[in-house]
Scaffold this motif. Structure first.
Motif, PDB file in Angstrom:
ATOM      1  N   TYR A  86       0.858  -1.186   0.000  1.00 43.27           N
ATOM      2  CA  TYR A  86       0.000   0.000   0.000  1.00 43.27           C
ATOM      3  C   TYR A  86       0.896   1.237   0.000  1.00 43.27           C
ATOM      4  N   LYS A  87       0.932   1.922  -1.138  1.00 41.58           N
ATOM      5  CA  LYS A  87       1.773   3.116  -1.276  1.00 41.58           C
ATOM      6  C   LYS A  87       1.050   4.305  -0.652  1.00 41.58           C
ATOM      7  N   ILE A  88       1.707   4.957   0.289  1.00 45.64           N
ATOM      8  CA  ILE A  88       1.117   6.096   0.992  1.00 45.64           C
ATOM      9  C   ILE A  88       1.484   7.401   0.300  1.00 45.64           C
ATOM     10  N   ASP A  89       2.762   7.575   0.040  1.00 49.66           N
ATOM     11  CA  ASP A  89       3.242   8.769  -0.661  1.00 49.66           C
ATOM     12  C   ASP A  89       4.585   8.431  -1.291  1.00 49.66           C
ATOM     13  N   ARG A  90       5.305   9.445  -1.750  1.00 48.61           N
ATOM     14  CA  ARG A  90       6.593   9.193  -2.422  1.00 48.61           C
ATOM     15  C   ARG A  90       7.605   8.508  -1.517  1.00 48.61           C
ATOM     16  N   GLU A  91       7.514   8.730  -0.208  1.00 43.36           N
ATOM     17  CA  GLU A  91       8.515   8.196   0.722  1.00 43.36           C
ATOM     18  C   GLU A  91       8.093   6.920   1.441  1.00 43.36           C
ATOM     19  N   ILE A  92       6.795   6.723   1.622  1.00 41.52           N
ATOM     20  CA  ILE A  92       6.320   5.670   2.527  1.00 41.52           C
ATOM     21  C   ILE A  92       5.381   4.691   1.824  1.00 41.52           C
ATOM     22  N   SER A  93       5.624   3.410   2.096  1.00 47.41           N
ATOM     23  CA  SER A  93       4.729   2.333   1.672  1.00 47.41           C
ATOM     24  C   SER A  93       4.593   1.353   2.825  1.00 47.41           C
ATOM     25  N   LEU A  94       3.496   0.619   2.808  1.00 45.49           N
ATOM     26  CA  LEU A  94       3.302  -0.482   3.736  1.00 45.49           C
ATOM     27  C   LEU A  94       3.335  -1.766   2.922  1.00 45.49           C
ATOM     28  N   LYS A  95       4.055  -2.759   3.418  1.00 47.42           N
ATOM     29  CA  LYS A  95       4.177  -4.033   2.722  1.00 47.42           C
ATOM     30  C   LYS A  95       3.899  -5.140   3.727  1.00 47.42           C
ATOM     31  N   LEU A  96       3.048  -6.067   3.343  1.00 46.38           N
ATOM     32  CA  LEU A  96       2.771  -7.201   4.211  1.00 46.38           C
ATOM     33  C   LEU A  96       4.092  -7.826   4.645  1.00 46.38           C
ATOM     34  N   VAL A  97       4.241  -8.055   5.939  1.00 44.56           N
ATOM     35  CA  VAL A  97       5.486  -8.615   6.450  1.00 44.56           C
ATOM     36  C   VAL A  97       5.658 -10.037   5.915  1.00 44.56           C
ATOM     37  N   GLU A  98       6.880 -10.351   5.470  1.00 44.14           N
ATOM     38  CA  GLU A  98       7.189 -11.639   4.850  1.00 44.14           C
ATOM     39  C   GLU A  98       8.407 -12.259   5.525  1.00 44.14           C
ATOM     40  N   LEU A  99       8.569 -13.553   5.316  1.00 47.35           N
ATOM     41  CA  LEU A  99       9.673 -14.274   5.943  1.00 47.35           C
ATOM     42  C   LEU A  99      11.027 -13.663   5.618  1.00 47.35           C
ATOM     43  N   ASN A 100      11.193 -13.193   4.386  1.00 47.00           N
ATOM     44  CA  ASN A 100      12.499 -12.637   4.019  1.00 47.00           C
ATOM     45  C   ASN A 100      12.761 -11.266   4.653  1.00 47.00           C
ATOM     46  N   ASP A 101      11.808 -10.740   5.417  1.00 50.54           N
ATOM     47  CA  ASP A 101      12.024  -9.487   6.158  1.00 50.54           C
ATOM     48  C   ASP A 101      12.618  -9.731   7.543  1.00 50.54           C
ATOM     49  N   ALA A 102      12.728 -10.988   7.943  1.00 53.30           N
ATOM     50  CA  ALA A 102      13.071 -11.323   9.330  1.00 53.30           C
ATOM     51  C   ALA A 102      14.384 -10.705   9.806  1.00 53.30           C
ATOM     52  N   GLU A 103      15.429 -10.857   9.032  1.00 54.84           N
ATOM     53  CA  GLU A 103      16.736 -10.357   9.497  1.00 54.84           C
ATOM     54  C   GLU A 103      16.746  -8.838   9.643  1.00 54.84           C
ATOM     55  N   GLN A 104      16.245  -8.148   8.635  1.00 50.05           N
ATOM     56  CA  GLN A 104      16.236  -6.681   8.683  1.00 50.05           C
ATOM     57  C   GLN A 104      15.319  -6.184   9.805  1.00 50.05           C
ATOM     58  N   LEU A 105      14.179  -6.842   9.980  1.00 46.80           N
ATOM     59  CA  LEU A 105      13.250  -6.437  11.028  1.00 46.80           C
ATOM     60  C   LEU A 105      13.833  -6.716  12.411  1.00 46.80           C
ATOM     61  N   PHE A 106      14.486  -7.866  12.578  1.00 43.62           N
ATOM     62  CA  PHE A 106      15.118  -8.167  13.863  1.00 43.62           C
ATOM     63  C   PHE A 106      16.229  -7.167  14.154  1.00 43.62           C
ATOM     64  N   GLU A 107      17.022  -6.843  13.159  1.00 48.57           N
ATOM     65  CA  GLU A 107      18.113  -5.884  13.341  1.00 48.57           C
ATOM     66  C   GLU A 107      17.575  -4.522  13.788  1.00 48.57           C
TER      67      GLU A 107
END
Length: 180
Positions: A4-25
């Motif tokens: 879901y694109k909010i504006d030029r800078e911000i989007s929301l993306k359903l959290v996925e398994l491949n986000d785990a490392e970056q999200l944990f960090e």
């Protein structure tokens, strides 16, 4: 995949398994800051814990009872926001969010919360959106206040936060009062 694109800078993306490392960090870098208001930091100490959160989030999405997204700011994961719960019978979405410490003060969470409220009313056809925050968490409380949500009262001792209870303020917006 939900994006879901909010504006030029911000989007929301359903959290996925491949986000785990970056999200944990991000969680780990903001741990002390987030711990003041979030009760789950001590149980999220390794990437596997973040993976379990993502799996639970994916299950909730598949069962249509919640939507957790990562907040992308200029393409980088900077936090999490979404509907912790969706009550389809009563047409209510319960927004929850957190942001990495270094990204606060950019209006990100206000824009995200506004977009989630718009989405709840205009796409999901819900009637009510709630945001709760600890009474003393003035930064979090400022978001629904800025968006015109109504302070409907206080739930006493609503959450156990490591070694004490905190009261929560309940903010709500109904579809009829939301500016389109």
């Amino acid at each position: 995949m939900f994006v879901y694109k909010i504006d030029r800078e911000i989007s929301l993306k359903l959290v996925e398994l491949n986000d785990a490392e970056q999200l944990f960090e991000l969680t780990d870098q903001s741990r002390e800051h987030l711990r003041e208001w979030l009760p789950w930091l001590d149980t999220n100490t390794k990437v596997e814990d973040t993976l379990n959160f993502i799996k639970a989030s994916m299950k909730n999405y598949a069962e249509h009872c919640g939507i957790n997204t990562v907040i992308l700011y200029k393409g980088k994961i900077v936090g999490v926001a979404g509907y912790n719960e969706i009550d389809w019978i009563n047409k209510i979405a319960y927004i929850g969010y957190w942001l990495g410490k270094e990204y606060e003060g950019n209006g990100i969470m206000t824009r995200v919360s506004k977009a989630l409220t718009n989405y709840a009313f205009n796409e999901l056809n819900l009637n009510r959106v709630e945001i709760t925050a600890a009474v003393e968490n003035m930064k979090s409380r400022a978001i629904p206040e800025r968006l015109g949500f109504i302070n409907e009262g206080c739930k006493r001792q609503a959450e156990w936060l490591y070694d004490h209870y905190v009261d929560h303020v309940i903010y709500a917006m109904v579809a009829a009062d939301w500016p389109s």
